[in-house]
Design a protein around this motif. Structure first.
Motif, PDB file in Angstrom:
ATOM      1  N   ASN A 238       0.843  -1.152   0.098  1.00  0.00           N
ATOM      2  CA  ASN A 238       0.030   0.014   0.063  1.00  0.00           C
ATOM      3  C   ASN A 238       0.889   1.226  -0.185  1.00  0.00           C
ATOM      4  OD1 ASN A 238      -2.432   1.537   0.307  1.00  0.00           O
ATOM      5  ND2 ASN A 238      -2.260   1.631   2.442  1.00  0.00           N
ATOM      6  N   SER A 239       1.969   1.358  -0.853  1.00  0.00           N
ATOM      7  CA  SER A 239       2.836   2.349  -0.960  1.00  0.00           C
ATOM      8  C   SER A 239       3.564   2.519  -2.186  1.00  0.00           C
ATOM      9  CB  SER A 239       3.830   2.370   0.146  1.00  0.00           C
ATOM     10  OG  SER A 239       4.514   1.078   0.048  1.00  0.00           O
ATOM     11  N   PRO A 240       2.508   2.741  -3.385  1.00  0.00           N
ATOM     12  CA  PRO A 240       3.335   2.951  -4.702  1.00  0.00           C
ATOM     13  C   PRO A 240       3.741   4.174  -4.937  1.00  0.00           C
ATOM     14  CG  PRO A 240       0.976   3.216  -4.683  1.00  0.00           C
ATOM     15  CD  PRO A 240       0.921   2.996  -3.320  1.00  0.00           C
ATOM     16  N   TYR A 241       3.442   5.504  -4.014  1.00  0.00           N
ATOM     17  CA  TYR A 241       3.845   6.789  -4.645  1.00  0.00           C
ATOM     18  C   TYR A 241       5.114   7.156  -3.550  1.00  0.00           C
ATOM     19  CZ  TYR A 241      -0.493   6.789  -7.560  1.00  0.00           C
ATOM     20  OH  TYR A 241      -1.038   6.765  -8.399  1.00  0.00           O
ATOM     21  N   TRP A 242       5.790   7.904  -4.260  1.00  0.00           N
ATOM     22  CA  TRP A 242       7.029   8.551  -3.434  1.00  0.00           C
ATOM     23  C   TRP A 242       7.505   9.801  -4.019  1.00  0.00           C
ATOM     24  CZ3 TRP A 242       8.811   7.902   1.477  1.00  0.00           C
ATOM     25  CH2 TRP A 242       9.960   8.422   1.903  1.00  0.00           C
ATOM     26  N   ALA A 243       7.584  10.817  -3.407  1.00  0.00           N
ATOM     27  CA  ALA A 243       8.150  12.265  -3.861  1.00  0.00           C
ATOM     28  C   ALA A 243       7.154  12.588  -5.167  1.00  0.00           C
ATOM     29  CB  ALA A 243       9.508  12.109  -4.330  1.00  0.00           C
ATOM     30  N   GLU A 244       5.774  12.375  -4.828  1.00  0.00           N
ATOM     31  CA  GLU A 244       4.689  12.416  -5.821  1.00  0.00           C
ATOM     32  C   GLU A 244       4.837  12.219  -6.971  1.00  0.00           C
ATOM     33  OE1 GLU A 244       4.000  16.889  -5.939  1.00  0.00           O
ATOM     34  OE2 GLU A 244       3.960  17.048  -3.692  1.00  0.00           O
ATOM     35  N   ARG A 245       5.265  10.812  -7.099  1.00  0.00           N
ATOM     36  CA  ARG A 245       5.533   9.996  -8.441  1.00  0.00           C
ATOM     37  C   ARG A 245       5.349   8.471  -8.204  1.00  0.00           C
ATOM     38  NH1 ARG A 245      10.334   7.368  -8.984  1.00  0.00           N
ATOM     39  NH2 ARG A 245      10.065   6.982 -11.223  1.00  0.00           N
ATOM     40  N   ASP A 246       4.817   7.950  -9.176  1.00  0.00           N
ATOM     41  CA  ASP A 246       4.576   6.508  -8.929  1.00  0.00           C
ATOM     42  C   ASP A 246       5.910   5.839  -9.336  1.00  0.00           C
ATOM     43  OD1 ASP A 246       3.619   3.636  -9.403  1.00  0.00           O
ATOM     44  OD2 ASP A 246       1.939   4.306 -10.347  1.00  0.00           O
ATOM     45  N   THR A 247       6.135   4.973  -8.075  1.00  0.00           N
ATOM     46  CA  THR A 247       7.678   4.177  -8.281  1.00  0.00           C
ATOM     47  C   THR A 247       7.475   3.034  -9.083  1.00  0.00           C
ATOM     48  OG1 THR A 247       7.093   3.068  -6.184  1.00  0.00           O
ATOM     49  CG2 THR A 247       7.769   5.010  -5.837  1.00  0.00           C
ATOM     50  N   GLY A 248       6.342   2.546  -9.493  1.00  0.00           N
ATOM     51  CA  GLY A 248       6.341   1.416 -10.019  1.00  0.00           C
ATOM     52  C   GLY A 248       6.233   0.156  -9.223  1.00  0.00           C
ATOM     53  N   TYR A 249       6.507   0.260  -8.000  1.00  0.00           N
ATOM     54  CA  TYR A 249       6.223  -0.625  -7.115  1.00  0.00           C
ATOM     55  C   TYR A 249       4.995  -0.566  -5.985  1.00  0.00           C
ATOM     56  CZ  TYR A 249      11.035  -1.958  -7.409  1.00  0.00           C
ATOM     57  OH  TYR A 249      12.368  -2.494  -8.029  1.00  0.00           O
ATOM     58  N   ALA A 250       4.439  -1.802  -5.632  1.00  0.00           N
ATOM     59  CA  ALA A 250       3.380  -1.924  -4.825  1.00  0.00           C
ATOM     60  C   ALA A 250       3.708  -1.467  -3.447  1.00  0.00           C
ATOM     61  CB  ALA A 250       2.752  -3.268  -5.037  1.00  0.00           C
ATOM     62  N   SER A 251       4.944  -1.780  -2.932  1.00  0.00           N
ATOM     63  CA  SER A 251       5.281  -1.309  -1.501  1.00  0.00           C
ATOM     64  C   SER A 251       6.674  -0.744  -1.616  1.00  0.00           C
ATOM     65  CB  SER A 251       5.550  -2.519  -0.623  1.00  0.00           C
ATOM     66  OG  SER A 251       5.977  -2.265   0.715  1.00  0.00           O
ATOM     67  N   TRP A 252       6.544   0.855  -1.675  1.00  0.00           N
ATOM     68  CA  TRP A 252       7.873   1.254  -1.840  1.00  0.00           C
ATOM     69  C   TRP A 252       8.426   1.524  -0.480  1.00  0.00           C
ATOM     70  CZ3 TRP A 252      11.602   1.881  -5.471  1.00  0.00           C
ATOM     71  CH2 TRP A 252      12.432   2.814  -5.390  1.00  0.00           C
ATOM     72  N   ARG A 253       7.548   1.551   0.534  1.00  0.00           N
ATOM     73  CA  ARG A 253       8.106   1.564   1.883  1.00  0.00           C
ATOM     74  C   ARG A 253       8.957   0.312   2.148  1.00  0.00           C
ATOM     75  NH1 ARG A 253       7.530  -1.335   6.193  1.00  0.00           N
ATOM     76  NH2 ARG A 253       6.490  -2.791   5.162  1.00  0.00           N
ATOM     77  N   SER A 254       8.725  -0.764   1.857  1.00  0.00           N
ATOM     78  CA  SER A 254       9.651  -1.991   2.073  1.00  0.00           C
ATOM     79  C   SER A 254      10.927  -1.805   1.559  1.00  0.00           C
ATOM     80  CB  SER A 254       8.787  -3.010   1.941  1.00  0.00           C
ATOM     81  OG  SER A 254       8.893  -3.435   0.485  1.00  0.00           O
ATOM     82  N   VAL A 255      10.698  -1.082   0.248  1.00  0.00           N
ATOM     83  CA  VAL A 255      12.161  -0.760  -0.615  1.00  0.00           C
ATOM     84  C   VAL A 255      13.098   0.177   0.186  1.00  0.00           C
ATOM     85  CG1 VAL A 255      13.345  -0.167  -2.662  1.00  0.00           C
ATOM     86  CG2 VAL A 255      11.178  -1.657  -2.890  1.00  0.00           C
ATOM     87  N   THR A 256      12.542   1.289   0.697  1.00  0.00           N
ATOM     88  CA  THR A 256      13.384   2.202   1.512  1.00  0.00           C
ATOM     89  C   THR A 256      13.798   1.503   2.862  1.00  0.00           C
ATOM     90  OG1 THR A 256      11.572   3.257   2.533  1.00  0.00           O
ATOM     91  CG2 THR A 256      12.072   3.930   0.317  1.00  0.00           C
TER      92      THR A 256
END
Length: 382
Positions: free
Chosen positions: A166-184
């Protein structure tokens, strides 16, 4: 979390912590007003609400609960209280694993000596701390047994992540990931799955080594996705993004608890759990973070690529008898059915953005579902 298992019961107590982002009530941008929301929510929730490491986040906690129905009621109540508190100050809270709008890098860090030590230790890693998870605590007062149960649960962590993505967006853009939180989060020195361990003594020795190496500020910064709680006699599963709805958090907690019981039965039979290949775990985490429930995941035992829905269904099958015993099967199966129909949180966030191409619509959608019984203004007019 105090123990209190009923005599003869195999079903342990459980509790949940949820983290939320505070956003401006009109613009939908993250704002450093967590203290305002906490202060206004505390008369109703007391110690069940608090701040987090950044001034953008609010955390709520349940009491130890016997039933998932009780747990769900406390989650719904806490969300409603913090949303009403936010609205009273011209703010809102959203259940998203990452910010959608606004300046979140670097986030304003809450003041205090512990936070200062953290900044000195982790430095630029603090720049991406505006992320929100859900933590599930399962009662496990025997620390040696809890470590071995954790060995069994490690293999399920990527699926827990996909289910909650539940975290596809970061810095007001779509990261292409479903969970960018876990990547960071994966950049931290003590993050991801814990190592395979055979005793609480070995666990403590490993933590002591990390402290001596300077990889931890204190025991509270053991950020593994599964750990022995530092404050409660529980095993804490921390891998998941905060789900959009309270119902999803409750269902995830039910599944985690049931699988912990299954794992406990295996431990009692002398099974210490599978020693998984680190490269397969890393691959499975990456695939779960990228695809969520919308694609495929990796079976960490065989290395096979399977539909994420198949991997999730296998967990429910494994946990089935315990879910029946606890009265939670229908809740968990309904959750998986809704995910199959509506998609995971990341899919729903993207669907809201696609309607008019506006990220303000995403914030509206999340805010309205975070606490659906609390009315919020519509910022989508922008």
């Amino acid at each position: 979390m105090a123990t209190g298992r009923l005599p003869g019961s195999r079903i342990p107590l459980l509790g949940v912590e949820e983290e939320f982002l505070v956003v401006d009530g009109e613009r939908g941008e993250v704002v450093p007003e967590a203290a305002t929301v906490v202060d206004r929510a505390r008369p109703a929730l007391g110690a069940r609400v608090g701040g987090e490491i950044t001034k953008l986040q609010v955390e709520t906690r349940t009491d130890p609960c016997r039933s998932v129905a009780e747990l769900s009621g406390q989650l719904v109540e806490a969300r409603a209280v913090v949303q009403a508190a936010a609205l009273s100050a011209g703010l809102r809270v959203i259940a998203s694993g990452s910010p959608v709008l606004g300046r979140a890098v670097p986030p304003p860090i809450t003041e205090g000596p512990r936070q200062d030590r953290g900044t000195a230790t982790f430095r630029g890693l603090h720049d991406e701390l505006a992320i929100c998870a859900v933590h599930v605590h399962v009662e496990q007062p025997d620390r040696d047994r809890a470590v071995l149960i954790g060995n069994h649960l490690r293999q399920h962590l990527p699926v827990f992540l996909a289910l909650s993505a539940n975290s596809p967006y970061w810095a007001e853009r779509d990261t292409g990931y479903a969970s960018w939180r876990s990547v960071t989060w994966g950049r931290w020195p003590v993050a991801g799955p814990p190592p395979f361990l055979r005793s609480a003594r070995q666990y403590d020795e490993h933590v002591r080594m990390l402290l001596e190496a300077g990889a931890l500020v204190d025991h509270g910064t053991i950020f593994w996705d599964l750990r022995l709680s530092t404050k409660h006699p529980t095993l804490e599963v921390r891998v998941a993004d905060v789900p959009v709805t309270a119902a999803e958090s409750a269902a995830q907690a039910a599944l985690v608890r049931a699988l912990a019981v299954v794992a406990g039965d295996a431990v009692d039979r002398g099974d210490e759990g599978p020693e998984l290949a680190p490269e397969l775990m890393r691959l499975a985490y990456w695939r779960a973070a990228r695809d969520g429930m919308a694609g495929h995941g990796v079976d960490v035992v065989t290395g096979r690529l399977l539909p994420a829905a198949t991997l999730a269904a296998r967990l429910v099958e494994l946990a089935g008898p315990t879910l029946d015993e606890a009265g939670d099967r229908e809740r968990v199966e309904d959750w998986l059915a809704r995910l199959a129909t509506d998609g995971d949180g990341a899919t729903r966030q993207r669907a809201a953005a696609a309607l008019r191409g506006r990220l303000t619509d995403v914030v509206d959608e999340i805010a309205n579902r975070t606490a659906p019984d609390v009315s919020a203004p519509d910022v989508s007019r922008r």
